[in-house]
Scaffold this motif. Structure first.
Motif, PDB file in Angstrom:
ATOM      1  N   ALA A 460       1.598   1.755  10.439  1.00  0.00           N
ATOM      2  CA  ALA A 460       2.200   2.988   9.943  1.00  0.00           C
ATOM      3  C   ALA A 460       1.751   3.257   8.502  1.00  0.00           C
ATOM      4  CB  ALA A 460       3.717   2.884  10.011  1.00  0.00           C
ATOM      5  N   LEU A 461       1.133   4.408   8.276  1.00  0.00           N
ATOM      6  CA  LEU A 461       0.569   4.711   6.962  1.00  0.00           C
ATOM      7  C   LEU A 461       1.656   4.832   5.907  1.00  0.00           C
ATOM      8  CD1 LEU A 461      -1.950   5.318   5.337  1.00  0.00           C
ATOM      9  CD2 LEU A 461      -1.746   7.713   5.975  1.00  0.00           C
ATOM     10  N   ASP A 462       2.849   5.353   6.267  1.00  0.00           N
ATOM     11  CA  ASP A 462       3.922   5.495   5.288  1.00  0.00           C
ATOM     12  C   ASP A 462       4.292   4.156   4.679  1.00  0.00           C
ATOM     13  OD1 ASP A 462       3.985   8.178   5.696  1.00  0.00           O
ATOM     14  OD2 ASP A 462       5.760   8.184   6.971  1.00  0.00           O
ATOM     15  N   PHE A 463       4.252   3.093   5.498  1.00  0.00           N
ATOM     16  CA  PHE A 463       4.563   1.757   4.989  1.00  0.00           C
ATOM     17  C   PHE A 463       3.617   1.386   3.862  1.00  0.00           C
ATOM     18  CE2 PHE A 463       3.828  -2.772   4.856  1.00  0.00           C
ATOM     19  CZ  PHE A 463       5.097  -3.322   4.918  1.00  0.00           C
ATOM     20  N   TRP A 464       2.322   1.602   4.060  1.00  0.00           N
ATOM     21  CA  TRP A 464       1.339   1.189   3.060  1.00  0.00           C
ATOM     22  C   TRP A 464       1.358   2.102   1.841  1.00  0.00           C
ATOM     23  CZ3 TRP A 464      -0.091  -3.513   3.414  1.00  0.00           C
ATOM     24  CH2 TRP A 464      -0.029  -4.136   4.664  1.00  0.00           C
ATOM     25  N   LYS A 465       1.696   3.363   2.039  1.00  0.00           N
ATOM     26  CA  LYS A 465       1.853   4.239   0.875  1.00  0.00           C
ATOM     27  C   LYS A 465       2.992   3.757  -0.010  1.00  0.00           C
ATOM     28  CE  LYS A 465      -0.048   8.540   2.754  1.00  0.00           C
ATOM     29  NZ  LYS A 465       0.259   9.912   3.230  1.00  0.00           N
ATOM     30  N   ALA A 466       4.082   3.317   0.632  1.00  0.00           N
ATOM     31  CA  ALA A 466       5.215   2.806  -0.141  1.00  0.00           C
ATOM     32  C   ALA A 466       4.835   1.535  -0.881  1.00  0.00           C
ATOM     33  CB  ALA A 466       6.411   2.553   0.789  1.00  0.00           C
ATOM     34  N   TRP A 467       4.064   0.686  -0.262  1.00  0.00           N
ATOM     35  CA  TRP A 467       3.718  -0.608  -0.841  1.00  0.00           C
ATOM     36  C   TRP A 467       2.681  -0.464  -1.956  1.00  0.00           C
ATOM     37  CZ3 TRP A 467      -0.087  -4.598  -0.948  1.00  0.00           C
ATOM     38  CH2 TRP A 467       0.419  -5.876  -1.152  1.00  0.00           C
ATOM     39  N   PHE A 468       1.715   0.444  -1.776  1.00  0.00           N
ATOM     40  CA  PHE A 468       0.639   0.595  -2.743  1.00  0.00           C
ATOM     41  C   PHE A 468       0.964   1.592  -3.866  1.00  0.00           C
ATOM     42  CE2 PHE A 468      -2.465  -1.131   0.422  1.00  0.00           C
ATOM     43  CZ  PHE A 468      -3.071  -2.045  -0.417  1.00  0.00           C
ATOM     44  N   ALA A 469       2.045   2.352  -3.733  1.00  0.00           N
ATOM     45  CA  ALA A 469       2.319   3.430  -4.689  1.00  0.00           C
ATOM     46  C   ALA A 469       2.788   2.882  -6.036  1.00  0.00           C
ATOM     47  CB  ALA A 469       3.367   4.387  -4.115  1.00  0.00           C
ATOM     48  N   GLU A 470       1.981   2.076  -6.642  1.00  0.00           N
ATOM     49  CA  GLU A 470       2.306   1.430  -7.910  1.00  0.00           C
ATOM     50  C   GLU A 470       0.991   1.172  -8.630  1.00  0.00           C
ATOM     51  OE1 GLU A 470       5.513  -0.020 -10.300  1.00  0.00           O
ATOM     52  OE2 GLU A 470       5.579   0.865  -8.307  1.00  0.00           O
ATOM     53  N   THR A 471       1.017   1.154  -9.954  1.00  0.00           N
ATOM     54  CA  THR A 471      -0.174   0.808 -10.730  1.00  0.00           C
ATOM     55  C   THR A 471      -0.215  -0.702 -10.898  1.00  0.00           C
ATOM     56  OG1 THR A 471      -0.126   2.916 -11.927  1.00  0.00           O
ATOM     57  CG2 THR A 471      -1.368   1.101 -12.921  1.00  0.00           C
ATOM     58  N   TRP A 472      -1.317  -1.291 -10.473  1.00  0.00           N
ATOM     59  CA  TRP A 472      -1.496  -2.740 -10.564  1.00  0.00           C
ATOM     60  C   TRP A 472      -2.081  -3.081 -11.935  1.00  0.00           C
ATOM     61  CZ3 TRP A 472      -0.820  -6.124  -6.175  1.00  0.00           C
ATOM     62  CH2 TRP A 472      -0.424  -5.453  -5.015  1.00  0.00           C
ATOM     63  N   LYS A 473      -1.448  -4.001 -12.656  1.00  0.00           N
ATOM     64  CA  LYS A 473      -1.877  -4.391 -13.988  1.00  0.00           C
ATOM     65  C   LYS A 473      -2.730  -5.670 -13.901  1.00  0.00           C
ATOM     66  CE  LYS A 473       0.987  -1.316 -15.897  1.00  0.00           C
ATOM     67  NZ  LYS A 473       0.553  -0.133 -16.639  1.00  0.00           N
ATOM     68  N   ARG A 474      -3.917  -5.632 -14.492  1.00  0.00           N
ATOM     69  CA  ARG A 474      -4.761  -6.822 -14.489  1.00  0.00           C
ATOM     70  C   ARG A 474      -4.133  -7.892 -15.403  1.00  0.00           C
ATOM     71  NH1 ARG A 474     -10.626  -7.141 -13.997  1.00  0.00           N
ATOM     72  NH2 ARG A 474     -10.784  -4.982 -14.686  1.00  0.00           N
ATOM     73  N   VAL A 475      -3.985  -9.095 -14.866  1.00  0.00           N
ATOM     74  CA  VAL A 475      -3.422 -10.194 -15.652  1.00  0.00           C
ATOM     75  C   VAL A 475      -4.477 -11.233 -16.003  1.00  0.00           C
ATOM     76  CG1 VAL A 475      -1.063  -9.907 -14.818  1.00  0.00           C
ATOM     77  CG2 VAL A 475      -2.654 -11.367 -13.527  1.00  0.00           C
ATOM     78  N   ARG A 476      -5.604 -11.215 -15.314  1.00  0.00           N
ATOM     79  CA  ARG A 476      -6.720 -12.096 -15.663  1.00  0.00           C
ATOM     80  C   ARG A 476      -7.985 -11.649 -14.911  1.00  0.00           C
ATOM     81  NH1 ARG A 476      -3.226 -15.309 -12.754  1.00  0.00           N
ATOM     82  NH2 ARG A 476      -3.970 -16.038 -10.710  1.00  0.00           N
TER      83      ARG A 476
END
Length: 476
Positions: A460-476
Motif C-alpha cells: 500500500a503506497l499510503d503506508f510508505w508515504k507515511a513512513w518516508f514523509a520525513e527529512t532524514w538527517k545524515r549522522v555519519r
C-alpha cells in the motif's frame, strides 16, 4: 446470548433512558461499544487498509457509539488455512467481526460465494464493481447466515493470476504433478487440480523452502503482491483466475444484540467503505504497469493456449454453473465492455537502473525520529503507527542499504537501491519479518538532509508515504 450481545442490549436500554428521539444526550452519558474485528492480514496490506477505513467510518456514522478494535493476523502467524481460522473465531464469537476473503467460506459450508471463484469468469475491475455494489451482493452473502455470521459488504481487492517460478505458466501441462501455492479454498483448489497441480497454502517457512528445493512451481497472487513473493516470478498476464473479494461479516448473535440504530450505522459504514475502496484501489492495468516498472516479468499465453485452460476448467465451470448466480454474472459481463488488454513486460529494469547513476551519491547513515501521533496523522493505522514509531536509521553504501529501528521491535532489514536521476528504486530483501518489497521514490540530498518521496510501491503506497514523509538527517 454472548457477553457482547448482552452488553449491547444493556446499552440500548441505557440509551433509551438517556434521551428520546431527537433529544440530545450529554457527553459521556453512554459508553461506546468496542467490536473486535479480525483479519489474517497485517498493516499495510489491502484488507488491513479497508478495516482501518471501516473503523473511521463506524466512529463517524455512529457518532462515537461504536468503535472498532482491529486484530491483525488474528489466527496467529505462520499457520495453515489462515483465513478459515479467523472465520472460525468470528463464528464462535471469539471475534465480533472480520474481513474474510470470499474464497475461504466454501470450506465452512457456505456455497453462495463459490461462483466468485469460477475460473476466467470475472476478469475486469468493472465487472467486480458491478457485482459488489449491485443486486447480486445480497444473494451472494445470503449463505453466510447458515454459518452464523451476517454479511455487511463485499469489498473488492485485486484480480488473481498464476505466477510461475523460473518460467511463466503458459499451458496446463506445466502444472501436472507440481505443487502450487494458494490460500486454502475448495473451489480455488479444484481449479488448480483441474490443471493437474497440487495446491497447498505452505505457511511460514514452507513456502520459501519449497521454492528453494524446486518443489513449488507456481503461486496464485496479484500484481500488487507478486513482487513480495520470496522468489522471482513470471505472471501469465492474459489468464485471470478470479478476483479476490473480501467479505465484511459480523457474528449474527452480536449483530442482533445491537440496537437498530447501531445496526444501521454498521451497514452504512460498510457501504461507504466499499465505495471508497472501489473508488481508490489501483486499477488492474495500472497495477500491471507498476508490476512491470518495478522489475516484474509478464508473459502472454496467447489465445490458443488460453483455450487449453478453458477446456481443462470446463467440468468445474459446468458444476458451478448449476448456481443461477453464475448465469446472472455472465449476463452482467455480456453487458459490459471487454476487460482492458494488459501488455506483457520483460525483465531488464533492474539492470538499467543499476548502471544509470553512481549509487555512492547517497552513501551515508541517515536518521529520523517518528512518533505514533505523527504517523497516525499521516493516515497510518494506529496499531501500525505504534509499531513503527521511534528512532530509525538508514545506511546507504554503494548500492546496498540497511534499515535499523532502535526501538528493537523489528529486526534490521537490508536490500539494494539504484539511482536514475532524481529517482531511486529501493528494494528490500525478504527474510525473517522483512517483506520483499519494492518502493520507487524521488529523492533529493541537500547538504546533510535527504528527502525521499514514494511514487509507487508493491505494498500500500499510503503506508510508505507515511513512513518516508520525513527529512532524514545524515549522522555519519
Amino acid at each position: 446470548m454472548k457477553r457482547l450481545a448482552m452488553a449491547a442490549a444493556a446499552l440500548v436500554l441505557l440509551a433509551g433512558c438517556a434521551a428520546g428521539p431527537g433529544e440530545s444526550k450529554s457527553a459521556g452519558s453512554v459508553r461506546a461499544i468496542t467490536l473486535r474485528i479480525g483479519t489474517d492480514d497485517k498493516p499495510g496490506r489491502p484488507a488491513a487498509e479497508a478495516i482501518a477505513e471501516f473503523a473511521r467510518q463506524v466512529a463517524t456514522v455512529s457518532n462515537g457509539a461504536l468503535r472498532m478494535d482491529p486484530i491483525w493476523q488474528a489466527a496467529g502467524a505462520d499457520i495453515g488455512h489462515w483465513d478459515q481460522e479467523v472465520a472460525k473465531r468470528i463464528v464462535s464469537g471469539d471475534l465480533d467481526m472480520g474481513l474474510i476473503p470470499s474464497r475461504a467460506w466454501d470450506t465452512e459450508g457456505v456455497t453462495s460465494l463459490r461462483v466468485l471463484n469460477t475460473p476466467m469468469l470475472i476478469d475486469s475491475d468493472r465487472l467486480v464493481d458491478e457485482i459488489v455494489a449491485g443486486e447480486l451482493a445480497g444473494p451472494l452473502m445470503a449463505g453466510l447466515e447458515q454459518a452464523g455470521v451476517t454479511g455487511l459488504a463485499l469489498i473488492p481487492e485485486e484480480l488473481r493470476h498464476l505466477y510461475g517460478f523460473g518460467q511463466a505458466i503458459l499451458t496446463p501441462g506445466q502444472l501436472a504433478g507440481k505443487q502450487v501455492r494458494a490460500p486454502y479454498s475448495q473451489t480455488a483448489y479444484a481449479a488448480i487440480e483441474a490443471l493437474g497441480g497440487k495446491p497447498g497454502d505452505f505457511p511460514g517457512e514452507a513456502f520459501p523452502a519449497g521454492l528453494e528445493n524446486g518443489a513449488i512451481t507456481a503461486a496464485e497472487s496479484s500484481y500488487g503482491l507478486a513482487l513480495d513473493l520470496p522468489a522471482k516470478s513470471y505472471a501469465t498476464v492474459d489468464l485471470t483466475l478470479y478476483p479476490k473479494i473480501n467479505v465484511l461479516v459480523i457474528n449474527t448473535d452480536t449483530f442482533r444484540g445491537l440496537s437498530p440504530e447501531q445496526q444501521r450505522a454498521l451497514r452504512e459504514a460498510a457501504r461507504i467503505t466499499r465505495e471508497k475502496v472501489t473508488r481508490t484501489r489501483t486499477p488492474e492495468d495500472a497495477a500491471a504497469a507498476g508490476f512491470c516498472a518495478a522489475g516484474g516479468n509478464g508473459v502472454k499465453a496467447g489465445p490458443e493456449r488460453i483455450k487449453e485452460f478453458e477446456r481443462a476448467w470446463q467440468p468445474l465451470v459446468a458444476e458451478l454453473g448449476k448456481d443461477s448466480l453464475l448465469t446472472r454474472i455472465k449476463g452482467l459481463k455480456a453487458a459490459l465492455p471487454p476487460a482492458p488488454a494488459v501488455t506483457a513486460c520483460r525483465p531488464g529494469a533492474v539492470g538499467q537502473w543499476a548502471t544509470t547513476d553512481d549509487p555512492a551519491k547517497v552513501n551515508g547513515t541517515y536518521r529520523i525520529e517518528l512518533t505514533a501521533e505523527e504517523l497516525e496523522g499521516r493516515g497510518m493505522p494506529a496499531g501500525d503507527a505504534a509499531n513503527n514509531a521511534g528512532v530509525i536509521t538508514m545506511t546507504f553504501k554503494d548500492g546496498r542499504f540497511l534499515q535499523h529501528e532502535e526501538h528493537g521491535r523489528w529486526p534490521d532489514c537490508g536490500g539494494s537501491y539504484a539511482l536514475r536521476g532524481s529517482e531511486m528504486r529501493w528494494s528490500q530483501d525478504g527474510g525473517k519479518m522483512c517483506n520483499a518489497i519494492t518502493v520507487l521514490v524521488t529523492w533529493k540530498l541537500d547538504g546533510n538532509e535527504l528527502t525521499m518521496t514514494p511514487t509507487q510501491a508493491t505494498e500500500a503506497l499510503d503506508f510508505w508515504k507515511a513512513w518516508f514523509a520525513e527529512t532524514w538527517k545524515r549522522v555519519r
